[in-house]
Write a protein that holds these residues in place. Structure first.
Motif, PDB file in Angstrom:
ATOM      1  N   GLN A   3       0.831  -1.189   0.089  1.00 12.95           N
ATOM      2  CA  GLN A   3      -0.024  -0.093   0.081  1.00 12.95           C
ATOM      3  C   GLN A   3       0.989   1.351  -0.134  1.00 12.95           C
ATOM      4  N   SER A  25       3.659   0.376   2.860  1.00  8.33           N
ATOM      5  CA  SER A  25       3.491  -0.569   4.040  1.00  8.33           C
ATOM      6  C   SER A  25       4.303  -1.658   3.599  1.00  8.33           C
ATOM      7  N   ASN A  77      11.058   2.891   4.378  1.00  6.78           N
ATOM      8  CA  ASN A  77       9.942   2.608   3.402  1.00  6.78           C
ATOM      9  C   ASN A  77       9.190   3.636   2.733  1.00  6.78           C
TER      10      ASN A  77
END
Length: 122
Positions: A3, A25, A77
């Protein structure tokens, strides 16, 4: 499944700067090449920049080269798009995407964020 959530868009005057962020994510972020695309009303979604998974190789559209910088922080991330010397024609919704290759073709990306609006006033 990945995501992606973009942030950092807004209204800026021509010549100004913005930094877009895209937070991913999951624990597999480092396995994906990441790209930035943009779409303005009535136009196709177009490639802006991409970065590879590991060696950080970067690729830019002609319009982005020299003004935009893509980077990534695998520990966070997150992929970034630093945009300098913005022009009114940069106005668009900016999307980040994750895929197997740092490609220019949007069809080669598997996951997309919801987009963030960038508006550059003259």
């Amino acid at each position: 499944q990945v995501q992606l959530v973009e942030s950092g868009g807004g209204l800026v005057q021509a010549g100004g700067s913005l930094r877009l962020s895209c937070a991913a994510s999951g624990r597999t972020f480092r396995r994906y090449a990441m790209g930035w695309f943009r779409q303005s009303p009535g136009k196709e979604r177009e490639f802006v920049a991409a970065i590879s998974q590991s060696d950080g190789g970067t690729y830019y559209s002609d319009s982005a080269k020299g003004r935009f910088t893509i980077s990534r922080d695998n520990a966070k991330n997150t992929v970034y798009l630093q945009m300098n010397s913005l022009k009114p024609e940069d106005t668009a919704v900016y999307y980040c995407a994750a895929g197997g290759l740092p490609a220019r073709q949007k069809a080669l990306y598997d996951y997309w964020g919801q987009g963030t609006q960038v508006t550059v006033s003259s």
